[in-house]
Write a protein that holds these residues in place. Structure first.
Motif, short mmCIF file in Angstrom:
data_model
loop_
_atom_site.label_atom_id
_atom_site.label_comp_id
_atom_site.label_asym_id
_atom_site.label_seq_id
_atom_site.Cartn_x
_atom_site.Cartn_y
_atom_site.Cartn_z
N ARG A 244 0.84 -1.21 0.00
CA ARG A 244 0.00 0.00 0.00
C ARG A 244 0.87 1.25 0.00
O ARG A 244 0.59 2.21 -0.72
CB ARG A 244 -0.94 -0.01 1.20
CG ARG A 244 -2.05 -1.06 1.08
CD ARG A 244 -3.09 -0.94 2.18
NE ARG A 244 -2.57 -1.24 3.51
CZ ARG A 244 -2.44 -2.47 4.02
NH1 ARG A 244 -2.81 -3.53 3.29
NH2 ARG A 244 -1.99 -2.65 5.24
N ALA A 245 1.93 1.26 0.78
CA ALA A 245 2.82 2.42 0.84
C ALA A 245 3.53 2.65 -0.50
O ALA A 245 3.75 3.79 -0.90
CB ALA A 245 3.85 2.24 1.96
N LEU B 59 13.27 4.62 5.61
CA LEU B 59 11.93 4.32 6.10
C LEU B 59 11.97 2.96 6.77
O LEU B 59 12.57 2.02 6.23
CB LEU B 59 10.94 4.30 4.93
CG LEU B 59 9.51 3.87 5.22
CD1 LEU B 59 8.80 4.92 6.08
CD2 LEU B 59 8.75 3.64 3.91
N TRP B 60 11.34 2.84 7.92
CA TRP B 60 11.38 1.58 8.64
C TRP B 60 10.06 1.30 9.35
O TRP B 60 9.23 2.18 9.50
CB TRP B 60 12.52 1.53 9.64
CG TRP B 60 12.67 2.74 10.53
CD1 TRP B 60 13.54 3.79 10.34
CD2 TRP B 60 11.95 3.05 11.74
NE1 TRP B 60 13.40 4.70 11.35
CE2 TRP B 60 12.44 4.28 12.23
CE3 TRP B 60 10.96 2.40 12.46
CZ2 TRP B 60 11.96 4.87 13.39
CZ3 TRP B 60 10.47 2.99 13.63
CH2 TRP B 60 10.98 4.22 14.08
N THR B 61 9.91 0.05 9.78
CA THR B 61 8.83 -0.33 10.69
C THR B 61 9.48 -0.64 12.02
O THR B 61 10.62 -1.11 12.07
CB THR B 61 7.99 -1.52 10.17
OG1 THR B 61 6.85 -1.68 11.01
CG2 THR B 61 8.77 -2.81 10.12
N GLY B 62 8.74 -0.34 13.09
CA GLY B 62 9.29 -0.50 14.42
C GLY B 62 8.98 -1.86 15.03
O GLY B 62 8.43 -2.76 14.38
N VAL B 63 9.33 -1.99 16.29
CA VAL B 63 9.22 -3.25 17.01
C VAL B 63 8.55 -2.99 18.36
O VAL B 63 8.86 -2.00 19.03
CB VAL B 63 10.62 -3.86 17.24
CG1 VAL B 63 10.54 -5.16 17.99
CG2 VAL B 63 11.34 -4.05 15.93
N LEU C 253 6.10 -6.53 14.83
CA LEU C 253 6.44 -5.35 14.03
C LEU C 253 5.27 -4.39 14.11
O LEU C 253 4.11 -4.82 14.05
CB LEU C 253 6.72 -5.75 12.58
CG LEU C 253 7.88 -6.73 12.40
CD1 LEU C 253 8.01 -7.12 10.94
CD2 LEU C 253 9.18 -6.14 12.92
N ARG C 254 5.56 -3.10 14.23
CA ARG C 254 4.48 -2.15 14.43
C ARG C 254 4.87 -0.76 13.94
O ARG C 254 5.97 -0.29 14.18
CB ARG C 254 4.18 -2.07 15.93
CG ARG C 254 3.07 -1.13 16.26
CD ARG C 254 1.91 -1.67 17.03
NE ARG C 254 1.63 -3.07 16.91
CZ ARG C 254 1.38 -3.89 17.93
NH1 ARG C 254 1.39 -3.44 19.14
NH2 ARG C 254 1.10 -5.15 17.72
N GLY C 255 3.92 -0.12 13.23
CA GLY C 255 4.05 1.29 12.86
C GLY C 255 5.11 1.55 11.82
O GLY C 255 5.61 0.66 11.14
N ALA D 154 1.37 6.25 6.34
CA ALA D 154 0.71 5.07 5.78
C ALA D 154 0.97 3.83 6.62
O ALA D 154 0.16 2.90 6.63
CB ALA D 154 1.18 4.85 4.34
N LEU D 155 2.09 3.81 7.33
CA LEU D 155 2.44 2.65 8.15
C LEU D 155 2.02 2.79 9.61
O LEU D 155 2.14 1.83 10.38
CB LEU D 155 3.95 2.39 8.07
CG LEU D 155 4.46 1.91 6.72
CD1 LEU D 155 5.98 2.01 6.67
CD2 LEU D 155 4.01 0.49 6.47
N ASP D 156 1.54 3.97 10.00
CA ASP D 156 1.19 4.22 11.41
C ASP D 156 0.27 3.16 11.99
O ASP D 156 0.44 2.73 13.12
CB ASP D 156 0.54 5.59 11.58
CG ASP D 156 1.56 6.68 11.81
OD1 ASP D 156 2.73 6.36 12.07
OD2 ASP D 156 1.18 7.86 11.72
N ALA D 157 -0.72 2.75 11.24
CA ALA D 157 -1.72 1.81 11.77
C ALA D 157 -1.27 0.35 11.67
O ALA D 157 -1.97 -0.54 12.16
CB ALA D 157 -3.04 1.98 11.02
#
Length: 192
Positions: A23-24, A88-92, A77-79, A147-150
């Motif tokens: 989606r991003a 750009l990354w996703t968190g933990v 993995l979150r946000g 876009a990744l917040d949720a």
């Protein structure tokens, strides 16, 4: 060989992340980023750089000790987030203190195996999804982090530490990123 220690999320976790990343990638400006490939998604614990053949066995043994001393733990993995306009990354979420402890042990393993390590910095757990193209180019990553917040992935139990080899692309191969291969896996919490 170029090596690092990592936690590798399982396929069901990366399936969920892949849907969020897809989606991003449809957002305006996505073509201005170099997106990491799903086979390379990992949580780096410690980066060792070029390691001579003679140092690989001692490093692997020290990592096995570090893994044995760390009990399995839960992560998810979150946000989304960014390092400036460059990555750009996703968190933990989950047992982040256990992940930090494992990262510290992976770094200490390298020092004990005689590898030169950069100055210690506080470990920031993340999984890199994309980078700006070119070293001197910054990108507005706010729409992508929004876009990744949720995004909230399922949790999984981390049961092993992986020693990963990074194979850099040859010169003159535009757009190709590194290829990763798991060199060794060490089970967590098996004593010691």
């Amino acid at each position: 060989m170029r090596l690092f220690a990592a936690v590798l999320p399982p396929p069901d976790v990366t399936d969920e992340l892949a849907a969020a990343v897809a989606r991003a990638r449809r957002l305006p400006g996505a073509d201005g980023l170099r997106w990491t490939g799903r086979p390379g998604w990992h949580l780096t614990l410690a980066f060792y750089g070029e390691v001579g053949e003679e140092a690989v066995a001692p490093l692997a043994e020290r990592l096995a000790r570090a893994a044995r001393r760390t009990d399995p733990f839960e992560l998810a993995l979150r946000g989304g987030g960014a390092f400036g306009g460059r990555a750009l990354w996703t968190g933990v979420t989950g047992d982040v203190p256990a992940l930090r402890l494992l990262a510290g042990r992976a770094e200490a393993a390298a020092r004990r195996a005689g590898l030169p390590m950069e100055e210690h910095r506080r470990y920031r757990p993340h999984l890199t999804l994309a980078r700006a193209r070119g070293r001197d180019r910054a990108v507005d990553l706010a729409p992508f982090t929004a876009a990744l917040d949720a995004f909230a992935g399922r949790s999984w139990t981390v049961r092993e530490l992986s020693l990963v080899r990074s194979n850099l692309p040859g010169p003159g191969v535009p757009g190709e990123g590194p290829r990763y291969e798991t060199f060794a896996e060490r089970a967590l919490g098996t004593g010691g």
